[in-house]
Design a protein around this motif. Structure first.
Motif, PDB file in Angstrom:
ATOM      1  N   PRO A   1       0.813  -1.223   0.000  1.00 24.73           N
ATOM      2  CA  PRO A   1       0.000   0.000   0.000  1.00 24.73           C
ATOM      3  C   PRO A   1       0.848   1.276   0.000  1.00 24.73           C
ATOM      4  CG  PRO A   1      -0.839  -1.573   1.612  1.00 24.73           C
ATOM      5  CD  PRO A   1       0.476  -2.108   1.130  1.00 24.73           C
ATOM      6  N   GLU A   2       2.099   1.179   0.501  1.00 21.83           N
ATOM      7  CA  GLU A   2       2.959   2.372   0.581  1.00 21.83           C
ATOM      8  C   GLU A   2       3.723   2.622  -0.724  1.00 21.83           C
ATOM      9  OE1 GLU A   2       5.519   1.509   3.946  1.00 21.83           O
ATOM     10  OE2 GLU A   2       3.791   0.566   4.913  1.00 21.83           O
ATOM     11  N   PHE A   3       3.702   1.642  -1.630  1.00 23.67           N
ATOM     12  CA  PHE A   3       4.471   1.793  -2.869  1.00 23.67           C
ATOM     13  C   PHE A   3       3.875   2.894  -3.741  1.00 23.67           C
ATOM     14  CE2 PHE A   3       4.851   0.516  -7.428  1.00 23.67           C
ATOM     15  CZ  PHE A   3       6.198   0.840  -7.578  1.00 23.67           C
ATOM     16  N   ARG A   4       4.744   3.857  -4.114  1.00 27.48           N
ATOM     17  CA  ARG A   4       4.308   4.942  -4.996  1.00 27.48           C
ATOM     18  C   ARG A   4       4.495   4.502  -6.444  1.00 27.48           C
ATOM     19  NH1 ARG A   4       7.903   7.837  -2.190  1.00 27.48           N
ATOM     20  NH2 ARG A   4       8.945   8.485  -4.123  1.00 27.48           N
ATOM     21  N   GLU A   5       3.432   4.562  -7.203  1.00 26.31           N
ATOM     22  CA  GLU A   5       3.452   3.999  -8.551  1.00 26.31           C
ATOM     23  C   GLU A   5       4.116   4.897  -9.592  1.00 26.31           C
ATOM     24  OE1 GLU A   5      -0.144   1.769  -9.737  1.00 26.31           O
ATOM     25  OE2 GLU A   5      -0.779   2.001  -7.651  1.00 26.31           O
ATOM     26  N   ASP A   6       4.769   5.973  -9.121  1.00 24.39           N
ATOM     27  CA  ASP A   6       5.488   6.809 -10.082  1.00 24.39           C
ATOM     28  C   ASP A   6       6.898   6.264 -10.344  1.00 24.39           C
ATOM     29  OD1 ASP A   6       6.405   7.341  -7.560  1.00 24.39           O
ATOM     30  OD2 ASP A   6       6.388   9.520  -7.739  1.00 24.39           O
ATOM     31  N   SER A   7       7.282   5.205  -9.583  1.00 17.80           N
ATOM     32  CA  SER A   7       8.577   4.553  -9.848  1.00 17.80           C
ATOM     33  C   SER A   7       8.330   3.091 -10.215  1.00 17.80           C
ATOM     34  CB  SER A   7       9.488   4.638  -8.620  1.00 17.80           C
ATOM     35  OG  SER A   7       8.895   3.993  -7.523  1.00 17.80           O
ATOM     36  N   ARG A   8       9.360   2.441 -10.751  1.00 17.15           N
ATOM     37  CA  ARG A   8       9.194   1.042 -11.183  1.00 17.15           C
ATOM     38  C   ARG A   8       9.113   0.108  -9.981  1.00 17.15           C
ATOM     39  NH1 ARG A   8      12.701  -2.117 -15.102  1.00 17.15           N
ATOM     40  NH2 ARG A   8      11.039  -3.593 -14.645  1.00 17.15           N
ATOM     41  N   PHE A   9       8.209  -0.833 -10.026  1.00 19.09           N
ATOM     42  CA  PHE A   9       8.070  -1.817  -8.952  1.00 19.09           C
ATOM     43  C   PHE A   9       9.359  -2.631  -8.807  1.00 19.09           C
ATOM     44  CE2 PHE A   9       6.865  -6.129  -7.543  1.00 19.09           C
ATOM     45  CZ  PHE A   9       6.293  -5.820  -6.318  1.00 19.09           C
ATOM     46  N   TYR A  10       9.960  -2.994  -9.951  1.00 19.82           N
ATOM     47  CA  TYR A  10      11.179  -3.805  -9.901  1.00 19.82           C
ATOM     48  C   TYR A  10      12.320  -3.068  -9.202  1.00 19.82           C
ATOM     49  CZ  TYR A  10      15.315  -6.387 -11.299  1.00 19.82           C
ATOM     50  OH  TYR A  10      16.505  -7.074 -11.277  1.00 19.82           O
ATOM     51  N   THR A  11      12.456  -1.757  -9.461  1.00 17.81           N
ATOM     52  CA  THR A  11      13.501  -0.967  -8.794  1.00 17.81           C
ATOM     53  C   THR A  11      13.267  -0.954  -7.284  1.00 17.81           C
ATOM     54  OG1 THR A  11      13.620   0.424 -10.761  1.00 17.81           O
ATOM     55  CG2 THR A  11      14.691   1.266  -8.794  1.00 17.81           C
ATOM     56  N   TRP A  12      12.002  -0.835  -6.891  1.00 13.84           N
ATOM     57  CA  TRP A  12      11.636  -0.857  -5.466  1.00 13.84           C
ATOM     58  C   TRP A  12      11.977  -2.221  -4.853  1.00 13.84           C
ATOM     59  CZ3 TRP A  12       6.842  -2.866  -2.981  1.00 13.84           C
ATOM     60  CH2 TRP A  12       6.639  -2.377  -1.692  1.00 13.84           C
ATOM     61  N   LEU A  13      11.673  -3.290  -5.594  1.00 14.09           N
ATOM     62  CA  LEU A  13      12.006  -4.648  -5.146  1.00 14.09           C
ATOM     63  C   LEU A  13      13.510  -4.807  -4.945  1.00 14.09           C
ATOM     64  CD1 LEU A  13      10.248  -7.550  -7.095  1.00 14.09           C
ATOM     65  CD2 LEU A  13      10.095  -7.027  -4.655  1.00 14.09           C
TER      66      LEU A  13
ATOM     67  N   ASP B   1      26.690  -3.819 -13.569  1.00 16.67           N
ATOM     68  CA  ASP B   1      27.080  -4.607 -14.740  1.00 16.67           C
ATOM     69  C   ASP B   1      26.179  -5.804 -15.022  1.00 16.67           C
ATOM     70  OD1 ASP B   1      29.081  -2.851 -15.162  1.00 16.67           O
ATOM     71  OD2 ASP B   1      30.736  -4.183 -14.702  1.00 16.67           O
ATOM     72  N   VAL B   2      25.502  -6.327 -14.002  1.00 18.79           N
ATOM     73  CA  VAL B   2      24.617  -7.479 -14.226  1.00 18.79           C
ATOM     74  C   VAL B   2      23.173  -7.003 -14.420  1.00 18.79           C
ATOM     75  CG1 VAL B   2      23.781  -9.684 -13.328  1.00 18.79           C
ATOM     76  CG2 VAL B   2      26.142  -8.988 -12.907  1.00 18.79           C
ATOM     77  N   GLU B   3      22.694  -6.170 -13.494  1.00 19.81           N
ATOM     78  CA  GLU B   3      21.309  -5.681 -13.604  1.00 19.81           C
ATOM     79  C   GLU B   3      21.182  -4.511 -14.575  1.00 19.81           C
ATOM     80  OE1 GLU B   3      18.571  -6.983 -12.441  1.00 19.81           O
ATOM     81  OE2 GLU B   3      19.646  -8.580 -11.440  1.00 19.81           O
ATOM     82  N   GLY B   4      22.302  -3.835 -14.869  1.00 13.98           N
ATOM     83  CA  GLY B   4      22.267  -2.739 -15.843  1.00 13.98           C
ATOM     84  C   GLY B   4      21.665  -1.447 -15.309  1.00 13.98           C
ATOM     85  N   LEU B   5      21.681  -1.269 -13.973  1.00 15.04           N
ATOM     86  CA  LEU B   5      21.165  -0.016 -13.413  1.00 15.04           C
ATOM     87  C   LEU B   5      22.161   1.114 -13.664  1.00 15.04           C
ATOM     88  CD1 LEU B   5      19.698  -1.162  -9.959  1.00 15.04           C
ATOM     89  CD2 LEU B   5      18.545  -0.992 -12.141  1.00 15.04           C
ATOM     90  N   SER B   6      21.661   2.337 -13.634  1.00 12.23           N
ATOM     91  CA  SER B   6      22.538   3.493 -13.843  1.00 12.23           C
ATOM     92  C   SER B   6      23.355   3.755 -12.579  1.00 12.23           C
ATOM     93  CB  SER B   6      21.701   4.729 -14.169  1.00 12.23           C
ATOM     94  OG  SER B   6      20.962   5.127 -13.020  1.00 12.23           O
ATOM     95  N   THR B   7      24.379   4.605 -12.715  1.00 11.94           N
ATOM     96  CA  THR B   7      25.196   4.987 -11.552  1.00 11.94           C
ATOM     97  C   THR B   7      24.314   5.645 -10.494  1.00 11.94           C
ATOM     98  OG1 THR B   7      27.135   5.300 -12.963  1.00 11.94           O
ATOM     99  CG2 THR B   7      27.194   6.360 -10.814  1.00 11.94           C
TER     100      THR B   7
END
Length: 200
Positions: free
Chosen positions: A69-81, A158-164
């Motif tokens: 319920p606290e998850f803000r949907e303006d960001s990606r769920f996977y990033t939150w996970l 390098d594995v997940e490909g997230l930005s700096t």
């Protein structure tokens, strides 16, 4: 009307999140199925232990469900996970370090840890499969010899490909610290791999 029971396209992540927040356990289960391998791999890369990776996986999805319920949907769920998973993995390491030292286990097989790119659009012959598994095992072992702080940065970048910037936010570091740790992780990996190949 065409029969869409077999060929229904996968639902968008945001649709599943909205349905899960509205009380659909089935939608949340679909999110678990979609991301459990990635979160397990994340736990494996941070902790270096299959048992701890299982705990990280379970705790991550349990906390995600509890705090949905606290998850803000303006960001990606996977990033939150991933943020939850990173915190769980680092907590495991801190707990282990409090017990004594953090053992870095080399004995990791292919099933838990997949390296950056998967080539699924061609069918390699058995020799190629074996060579690929051996290479993956060498890369896995080299990655697990990194200190935990470097390993987390290496995995996310390098594995997940997230930005700096995303990596810095997830680990609570400055961007310059992320760049420095990633540079040192890559340098150590290069040295370790060159030793392996010279021996071979």
């Amino acid at each position: 009307m065409s029969d869409s029971s077999q060929t229904a396209p996968a639902k968008d992540e945001s649709v599943l999140v909205s349905e899960a927040k509205a009380g659909s356990y089935q939608a949340f289960e679909e999110l678990v199925n979609r991301y459990e391998k990635k979160i397990y791999r994340l736990g494996m890369n941070i902790t270096g232990s299959r048992e701890d990776a299982e705990d990280v996986l379970q705790e991550t999805f349990l906390k995600a469900y509890q705090h949905l319920p606290e998850f803000r949907e303006d960001s990606r769920f996977y990033t939150w996970l991933v943020r939850i998973g990173v915190n769980e993995g680092l907590m495991k390491l801190r707990k282990r370090r409090a017990d004594k030292t953090v053992p870095i286990e080399d004995q990791v097989d292919e099933e838990g840890s997949v390296m950056p790119r998967e080539f699924t659009d061609w069918k390699p012959n058995p020799e190629q499969v074996l060579a690929q598994k051996e290479m993956q095992s060498i890369l896995d072992n080299a990655a697990h010899s990194l200190p935990p702080t470097f390993r987390a940065v290496f995995h996310l970048r390098d594995v997940e490909g997230l930005s700096t910037a995303e990596t810095a936010e997830l680990l609570g570091l400055t961007e310059s610290a992320v760049k420095a740790r990633l540079f040192r992780a890559r340098l150590q990996l290069r040295e370790d791999l060159s030793k392996v190949f010279h021996r071979g």
